[in-house]
Design a protein around this motif. Sequence first.
Motif, PDB file in Angstrom:
ATOM      1  N   THR A 147     -15.625 -33.287 -66.597  1.00  0.00           N
ATOM      2  CA  THR A 147     -15.507 -31.837 -66.576  1.00  0.00           C
ATOM      3  C   THR A 147     -16.063 -31.293 -67.876  1.00  0.00           C
ATOM      4  N   SER A 160     -15.906 -21.450 -68.444  1.00  0.00           N
ATOM      5  CA  SER A 160     -15.972 -21.884 -67.049  1.00  0.00           C
ATOM      6  C   SER A 160     -15.962 -23.404 -67.007  1.00  0.00           C
ATOM      7  N   THR A 183     -17.276 -26.815 -65.110  1.00  0.00           N
ATOM      8  CA  THR A 183     -18.296 -27.358 -64.234  1.00  0.00           C
ATOM      9  C   THR A 183     -17.932 -28.801 -63.929  1.00  0.00           C
ATOM     10  N   LYS A 184     -17.756 -29.106 -62.677  1.00  0.00           N
ATOM     11  CA  LYS A 184     -17.435 -30.460 -62.255  1.00  0.00           C
ATOM     12  C   LYS A 184     -18.747 -31.241 -62.132  1.00  0.00           C
ATOM     13  N   ALA A 204     -24.021 -31.850 -60.394  1.00  0.00           N
ATOM     14  CA  ALA A 204     -23.143 -30.685 -60.450  1.00  0.00           C
ATOM     15  C   ALA A 204     -23.405 -29.881 -59.182  1.00  0.00           C
TER      16      ALA A 204
END
Length: 75
Positions: A4, A10, A12-13, A60
């Motif tokens: 992560t 924010s 983002t995976k 992503a």
Amino acid sequence: MMVTNIKQNSLTKVEIQIETEHEKEEVVALYQALGWASARKPDLLVNALNHSDTVVTARAAGRLVGLCNALSDGH
């Protein structure tokens, strides 16, 4: 494995995985975005990746955002 990344408030995976088949269009797009010369020889690039010992990718939202190519002499 998941990573992560926290960037500008924010999340983002990023999914990290080993892949054995590589789509020419997405690999070339990544290499072009990074300014890597191999992007100018897409067929050779993808052939080399497809015959590498191990290729670890980072994605992503399903989009290829990075990769690591490992070579081996087989021993």
